[in-house]
Design a protein around this motif. Structure first.
Motif, PDB file in Angstrom:
ATOM      1  N   HIS A 221      34.575  43.725  34.171  1.00 37.75           N
ATOM      2  CA  HIS A 221      35.910  43.268  34.581  1.00 37.75           C
ATOM      3  C   HIS A 221      36.016  41.781  34.275  1.00 37.75           C
ATOM      4  CE1 HIS A 221      37.701  46.662  36.994  1.00 37.75           C
ATOM      5  NE2 HIS A 221      36.512  47.133  36.650  1.00 37.75           N
TER       6      HIS A 221
ATOM      7  N   ARG B   9      38.506  36.734  41.984  1.00 35.67           N
ATOM      8  CA  ARG B   9      39.962  36.822  41.828  1.00 35.67           C
ATOM      9  C   ARG B   9      40.567  35.575  42.470  1.00 35.67           C
ATOM     10  NH1 ARG B   9      43.115  41.072  40.536  1.00 35.67           N
ATOM     11  NH2 ARG B   9      41.558  42.668  40.829  1.00 35.67           N
TER      12      ARG B   9
ATOM     13  N   HIS C  86      38.474  37.644  37.397  1.00 35.06           N
ATOM     14  CA  HIS C  86      39.780  38.091  36.878  1.00 35.06           C
ATOM     15  C   HIS C  86      40.684  36.896  36.592  1.00 35.06           C
ATOM     16  CE1 HIS C  86      38.724  41.835  39.205  1.00 35.06           C
ATOM     17  NE2 HIS C  86      39.082  42.341  38.053  1.00 35.06           N
TER      18      HIS C  86
ATOM     19  N   ASN D 105      37.045  45.493  30.052  1.00 37.03           N
ATOM     20  CA  ASN D 105      38.448  45.274  30.417  1.00 37.03           C
ATOM     21  C   ASN D 105      38.951  43.932  29.889  1.00 37.03           C
ATOM     22  OD1 ASN D 105      37.989  47.560  31.932  1.00 37.03           O
ATOM     23  ND2 ASN D 105      38.385  46.604  33.905  1.00 37.03           N
TER      24      ASN D 105
ATOM     25  N   ASP E  45      43.887  50.987  37.690  1.00 36.62           N
ATOM     26  CA  ASP E  45      42.905  49.920  37.878  1.00 36.62           C
ATOM     27  C   ASP E  45      42.905  49.464  39.348  1.00 36.62           C
ATOM     28  OD1 ASP E  45      41.060  48.095  36.849  1.00 36.62           O
ATOM     29  OD2 ASP E  45      42.580  46.657  36.157  1.00 36.62           O
ATOM     30  N   HIS E  46      41.710  49.283  39.934  1.00 33.77           N
ATOM     31  CA  HIS E  46      41.582  48.659  41.271  1.00 33.77           C
ATOM     32  C   HIS E  46      42.466  49.234  42.368  1.00 33.77           C
ATOM     33  CE1 HIS E  46      38.849  45.450  40.191  1.00 33.77           C
ATOM     34  NE2 HIS E  46      39.572  45.184  39.121  1.00 33.77           N
TER      35      HIS E  46
HETATM   36 ZN   LIG Z   1      39.219  44.276  37.403  1.00 33.28          ZN
END
Ligand SMILES: [Zn+2]
Length: 274
Positions: free
Chosen positions: A202, A139, A174, A224, A81-82
């Motif tokens: 996400h 985030r 996130h 996700n 992931d990422h």
């Molecule tokens: Zn993500």
């Protein structure tokens, strides 16, 4: 069986369902995650951040996922992931991952495209599937004003990179679990009208259930969920470890925490396989 994301996403598109992707934070949860998905007859993507993958070890993690996947009748993918560095993608592929994500979403469009093209080549050479990101998924501190993905940029991006799945920014965030997000479904609809590539949600924990289902109808086939799983395990751990005697079996204590996460996994599967 161990698989890339490709057959799962192709089947999900035909069936109009989503494929859940669950974040692994520690090895202990891996067999439980795969077996819970198998019990629900649901294909599953197990994914890890770069830092968790390095903490466990790329190869050790892939050996474990391959072994547990081998005993099950559902496809199971192991996805990085990422990853924002190509060297981490190379490490995961060399370690046996079946899928990777290159995240150049903070770069200018042309640089994101150029780096994603390199990541696509690495994944193709290893027989793995690949996801990339365009636009910003929030985030850290929650801000309402992250830029959304531009639908025309998305057209250019998938055309020039050939990725298997595309994460887009529609206002999700996130790590959000205390409140739900107001996502921009008009932006998603505009992208879906122009882009045939499966899209990725996400920050799924912070999205209302009815919105998750609308997202699937609008082409988000990989969904996700990380934070809510982590929260369910740790909440149970606070109770279990807070009240136990020090000589109680660690295995028994962790099974009780895993059971709490498995309940969350079943709910998320029911949500995306409606
Ligand atoms: Zn993500």
């Amino acid at each position: 069986m161990y698989s890339t994301m490709l057959p799962m996403l192709a089947q999900a598109k035909k069936d109009g369902k989503g494929v859940p992707a669950f974040n692994i934070h520690a090895l202990e949860v891996v067999p439980m995650m795969a077996r819970t998905a198998a019990e629900k007859k649901c294909p599953v993507i197990l994914q890890v951040s770069v830092s968790t993958a390095k903490y466990i070890g790329f190869r050790l993690l892939s050996l474990m996922v391959k072994d547990v996947a081998g005993e099950l009748d559902i496809p199971v993918a192991l996805h990085l992931d990422h990853a924002s560095k190509l060297e981490d993608i190379e490490g995961a592929l060399a370690g046996g991952f079946s899928s990777v994500m290159y995240d150049g979403s903070r770069l200018p469009l042309d640089e994101n495209i150029a780096n994603t093209q390199k990541a696509v080549k690495l994944a193709r050479d290893a027989g793995a599937s690949i996801e990339a990101e365009l636009g910003i998924v929030g985030r850290g501190k929650i801000i309402e004003s992250y830029p959304y993905t531009d639908p025309d940029d998305a057209v250019q991006f998938v055309k020039e990179t050939g990725v298997d799945a595309l994460a887009v920014g529609i206002g999700t965030h996130h790590g959000q679990y205390k409140a739900k997000t107001n996502i921009n479904l008009d932006v998603l609809r505009a992208i879906h009208e122009k882009v045939d590539t499966p899209l990725v949600l996400h920050g799924g924990t912070g999205v209302r259930e009815e919105d998750v289902r609308t997202c699937i109808r609008l082409g988000m086939l990989k969904l996700n969920f990380g934070t809510e799983l982590n929260v369910s395990w740790v909440r149970r751990a606070k109770e279990v470890f807070g009240e136990c005697e020090p000589d109680e079996s660690l295995r028994e204590l962790m099974i009780r925490c895993n059971d709490a996460m498995a309940d969350t996994i079943r709910k998320k599967i029911d949500l995306v396989r409606f």
